[in-house]
Write a protein that holds these residues in place. Sequence first.
Motif, PDB file in Angstrom:
ATOM      1  N   PRO A  11       0.802  -1.225   0.000  1.00  0.00           N
ATOM      2  CA  PRO A  11       0.000   0.000   0.000  1.00  0.00           C
ATOM      3  C   PRO A  11       0.838   1.280   0.000  1.00  0.00           C
ATOM      4  CG  PRO A  11      -0.271  -1.210   2.088  1.00  0.00           C
ATOM      5  CD  PRO A  11       0.562  -2.050   1.169  1.00  0.00           C
ATOM      6  N   TRP A  12       2.074   1.223   0.461  1.00  0.00           N
ATOM      7  CA  TRP A  12       2.932   2.424   0.466  1.00  0.00           C
ATOM      8  C   TRP A  12       3.263   2.873  -0.944  1.00  0.00           C
ATOM      9  CZ3 TRP A  12       3.327   5.270   4.545  1.00  0.00           C
ATOM     10  CH2 TRP A  12       3.126   4.697   5.791  1.00  0.00           C
ATOM     11  N   VAL A  13       3.540   1.920  -1.805  1.00  0.00           N
ATOM     12  CA  VAL A  13       3.872   2.263  -3.186  1.00  0.00           C
ATOM     13  C   VAL A  13       2.662   2.889  -3.877  1.00  0.00           C
ATOM     14  CG1 VAL A  13       4.523   1.314  -5.429  1.00  0.00           C
ATOM     15  CG2 VAL A  13       5.677   0.521  -3.361  1.00  0.00           C
ATOM     16  N   LEU A  17       2.483   6.676  -5.374  1.00  0.00           N
ATOM     17  CA  LEU A  17       2.099   6.923  -6.766  1.00  0.00           C
ATOM     18  C   LEU A  17       0.901   7.865  -6.864  1.00  0.00           C
ATOM     19  CD1 LEU A  17       2.569   3.406  -8.396  1.00  0.00           C
ATOM     20  CD2 LEU A  17       3.893   5.485  -8.839  1.00  0.00           C
ATOM     21  N   VAL A  18      -0.087   7.698  -5.998  1.00  0.00           N
ATOM     22  CA  VAL A  18      -1.265   8.584  -6.006  1.00  0.00           C
ATOM     23  C   VAL A  18      -0.842  10.010  -5.686  1.00  0.00           C
ATOM     24  CG1 VAL A  18      -3.412   9.113  -4.771  1.00  0.00           C
ATOM     25  CG2 VAL A  18      -2.958   6.784  -5.547  1.00  0.00           C
ATOM     26  N   VAL A  19       0.009  10.176  -4.676  1.00  0.00           N
ATOM     27  CA  VAL A  19       0.486  11.509  -4.302  1.00  0.00           C
ATOM     28  C   VAL A  19       1.305  12.119  -5.452  1.00  0.00           C
ATOM     29  CG1 VAL A  19       2.036  12.770  -2.756  1.00  0.00           C
ATOM     30  CG2 VAL A  19       0.395  11.136  -1.821  1.00  0.00           C
ATOM     31  N   ALA A  20       2.159  11.330  -6.085  1.00  0.00           N
ATOM     32  CA  ALA A  20       2.984  11.834  -7.188  1.00  0.00           C
ATOM     33  C   ALA A  20       2.114  12.266  -8.368  1.00  0.00           C
ATOM     34  CB  ALA A  20       3.988  10.775  -7.624  1.00  0.00           C
ATOM     35  N   VAL A  21       1.143  11.464  -8.751  1.00  0.00           N
ATOM     36  CA  VAL A  21       0.255  11.823  -9.862  1.00  0.00           C
ATOM     37  C   VAL A  21      -0.551  13.067  -9.507  1.00  0.00           C
ATOM     38  CG1 VAL A  21      -1.776  11.062 -11.176  1.00  0.00           C
ATOM     39  CG2 VAL A  21       0.161   9.514 -10.858  1.00  0.00           C
ATOM     40  N   GLY A  22      -1.034  13.137  -8.276  1.00  0.00           N
ATOM     41  CA  GLY A  22      -1.757  14.332  -7.830  1.00  0.00           C
ATOM     42  C   GLY A  22      -0.874  15.566  -7.853  1.00  0.00           C
ATOM     43  N   GLY A  23       0.376  15.419  -7.429  1.00  0.00           N
ATOM     44  CA  GLY A  23       1.321  16.542  -7.441  1.00  0.00           C
ATOM     45  C   GLY A  23       1.626  17.029  -8.847  1.00  0.00           C
TER      46      GLY A  23
END
Length: 190
Positions: A11-13, A17-23
């Motif tokens: 779940p960390w990965v 990835l969700v945070v990176a795409v959102g950023g």
Amino acid sequence: MGRVRRVLTGPWVIAVLVVAVGGVGFGLYWFQPWKLWQDETVQEALPGVVNSSAPSVSATSDEPSRPPAPTPGPHMLASGELISHEHATSGTVQLVRLADGTHVVRLENLDTSNGPDLRVWLTDAPVKRGQAGWHVFDDGEYVSLGKLKGNKGSHNYTLPEGVDPSGYSSVSIWCDRFDVSFGAAELAPA
């Protein structure tokens, strides 16, 4: 080895990835880098300029035709040359009183970079060259005349009713998103 693989797919990965795409999405929205390669040219005529080539018509055929009484046209009150600040900017600025008593700021032959949330500001701030002039326009009095219609061309911005233009001495192409001037002009009386 199997334990490392389980950590990398856990779940960390997915959260990273969700945070990176959102950023990345937020960064694209905020900076709008594609605008640096998009030009928008707007060509407007100065309002209130009357075509004087129309023939005069007399009321009766017995009367000689008289030229119409001259109508008061636009009157330039002040002007200045745009200088570059955050982005290369050139062109002229005119403060014009129209025949009906309203005022417009006219940008002529404007050439600047496109950007997010660009505005035209009438200000009381002095125009300073270089980086010293990038952030001075929101320190004093200013009136936003609206969004920049195009980063190239000639366009008009009407002063809101009740704004006395004599209290302002400069015009800035202001990026409201990043609080920085793309370019500005000191207004000198005509």
